[in-house]
Design an enzyme around this catalytic site. Sequence first.
Site, short mmCIF file in Angstrom:
data_model
loop_
_atom_site.label_atom_id
_atom_site.label_comp_id
_atom_site.label_asym_id
_atom_site.label_seq_id
_atom_site.Cartn_x
_atom_site.Cartn_y
_atom_site.Cartn_z
N SER A 355 0.82 -1.26 -0.07
CA SER A 355 0.06 -0.05 -0.12
C SER A 355 0.91 1.23 -0.09
O SER A 355 1.76 1.49 -0.86
CB SER A 355 -1.15 -0.19 1.32
OG SER A 355 -2.05 0.92 1.08
N ASP A 449 -8.30 -5.72 -6.02
CA ASP A 449 -8.11 -4.58 -5.17
C ASP A 449 -9.05 -3.53 -5.18
O ASP A 449 -9.24 -2.92 -6.37
CB ASP A 449 -6.65 -4.09 -5.36
CG ASP A 449 -6.10 -3.15 -4.38
OD1 ASP A 449 -6.90 -2.74 -3.55
OD2 ASP A 449 -5.07 -2.73 -4.55
N HIS A 480 -6.52 -6.18 -1.85
CA HIS A 480 -5.47 -5.46 -1.31
C HIS A 480 -4.31 -5.96 -0.66
O HIS A 480 -3.15 -5.70 -0.69
CB HIS A 480 -6.11 -3.97 -0.84
CG HIS A 480 -5.09 -3.06 -0.68
ND1 HIS A 480 -4.37 -2.32 -1.86
CD2 HIS A 480 -4.59 -2.33 0.56
CE1 HIS A 480 -3.49 -1.39 -1.31
NE2 HIS A 480 -3.63 -1.38 0.12
#
Length: 538
Positions: A355, A449, A480
Site C-alpha cells: 500500500s 484490489d 489489497h
Amino acid sequence: MISKESLSLSLCRAHGPSCSQQGKRRGSSGLRGPISWWDGCGRTVCLLPGRDWGQHSRSQPAVPARRGGSGVHLGFWGLDPHPRSGPGEEDIGRRGGGRWVLGMRGLGNTWKRGVPAAGCTMVEVTVTPQSSLADRPVQIRVRGLSPSQLVTLRAWLKDEQGECFQSRAFFRADGAGEVDPGLHAALGGSYSGVWPMGLLWFLQPDTLFRRLVKRDVAGSPFRVRLEVFDGLSLAPDPKEQPLASCEAERWYVGPGVQRVPIREGRVRGALFLPPGPGPFPGVIDLFGGAGGLIEFRAGLLASRGFAVLALAFFAYDDLPRVLAQLDLEYFEEAVELLLQHPKVRGPGLGVVGVSKGAEVALAMAAFLPQVAATVWINGTAFLHGNPLVYKEVRIPPIPYYTERVLFTELGAMDNSAIFADPRDPAYRASAIPVEKIRGKVLFVVGEADRSFNSKLFAELALARMPPESGRILSYPGAGHLIEPPGSPLCSNSSIRGTPRPVAWGGEPQPHARAQEDSWQEILQFLELQLGSVAAMKL
C-alpha cells in the site's frame, strides 16, 4: 454411594452429548448418586471416569460385572433397561466401597483402569506439527469416527484484544472413519473443496471490520483451537460439546530469532535477527496508511534467514502523528543504520512494502543506491496525497478526490475511484522516477484490489524502468492486503485515521492462493537478489 471420582463420567462421543442424561440407574436401589448414562443411542456404552470414548461395538450389552483386581466394575445397559447377571456377576451398586468404574460384560479382571476395552476407539483430532511458523502448512486429521459420519470441523482463536476469529467446514468421514482436509473435500461451511489449510486460511472475525494481526510477535503465538462436532453444527452453541479437540500454536518468529527495539537517531522500529553469527541479508519492511509499527511479516522473514527492520514512519512513538510528507532522508537513515549492523551483510539490502509502504519502497529504490531488491505489493507509482522530499528534490502529489468515495453494502469505503488517472499529462511531475532504479523490483498485484488500480500502476512503472529490472505477479481475485499464507483474507477493516472502515477487496479462495504463491516468490526473489540464507525449521 458413588464416590466423588465417579461423579463425572464421559459418554460415547460418536453419538453426541444429546443422548446423555443424569440420574439414578433405573431398577437399582444402590445407585443414589448422579451418573451419566446412555438412553436410546442404539449402541452399548463404554465409559470410564474422566475419559472420552469413541464409537464402540453393539454386539453385547453391558451388565453388572464382578469385582476385579483393578477395582469394582459397575455394569451398565444400552437399550436394555433390566439388569441381567451372568455367572459370578453381582450388582455391586448395593455393596458400596471401592472405586466405581464402568465396565462391560466379559471383561472380568483384565480391564485396566484408563485403558479402553477391545473394539472401542477414541475420536481424536490432531494437528501436525502442533507448533509451527504461521506461514508453514500443517496437517489436520480426525480419527475414530464412524464410516460416512457427518461432522463439523471448527477452528477458532482469540487475538490480543479478545476478538474471536473462527471458521467451520462440514465433512463426511471416509470408510476408515477418518477426515483429512488435505484429501477430503469440505462439503460446505466457510469454504468448500479440498483445502489442506482451509480451516486456518478462512478464519473470519465474529465482529465486522476486524483484522487479524499479531501484535506481540516475539512473546507468544496464536493458539488455534480445533474441534470436531457430530453432525452439522451451523453456529456456536456453548452447550454443544465437541467429540474431540486439540490446540495448535502458530508462531511469527522461529526459535532463536531476536527482536531488538530500534530508537536510534530519528529511526523507530524493531529489528529481527536470525540466530547465529551472520552476517544475514538485510531487509526493511514497510506497511501502509494506518501507520504505527506492524511486525508480523518481519518476524516471518527473519525466521527465513533475513535480518529485518520493521520500520515505522508515522503514528508511532515520537514520530509525526499524521503523514504530512515523505521525507526520504528518514528512510535513508534507516538504510544506513541497518547496513551498519555487524550481523547484516551488505552492500545492498531489500525493501518490502504494501500500500503506502509500496509507494515508499519504490521511491527508495529510485533514489537510494543501497536498495538492491524491492517487493512492491499493491501500491502506486506516483506520489498521492503527500509530497516526497529528498535533499533538493520535491515531488508534488496527485490529490485524492475524496468526493468520489463509494460506500459498500456493508458501509465500508471503496476508495478505488478517489485516485485520478495517472496517465493524465497533468500528473507527470508526480511520477516516481523509476527509470533511475538500479536494483530489481517484484510487483505483486491483486486484481480485485478495491483500494486502487494496482495493476495499472505496476504496468506504468514497469514500462518506464530499465529492461529486465522488474516483473509483475498478478493474481485475479486477490484483494489489497496480500500477506504471508496463514493470514486470512481481510476484505474490510477499520484503520486509524479514517471515519469509516475501508474496503480492501478480494475473494477468499483466489486470495488464499495468491498469498501462498506470492510468498514463495517473494522469498526466492529476495534470496536471489541479496544472497543465500539459512532458514530455520519450525
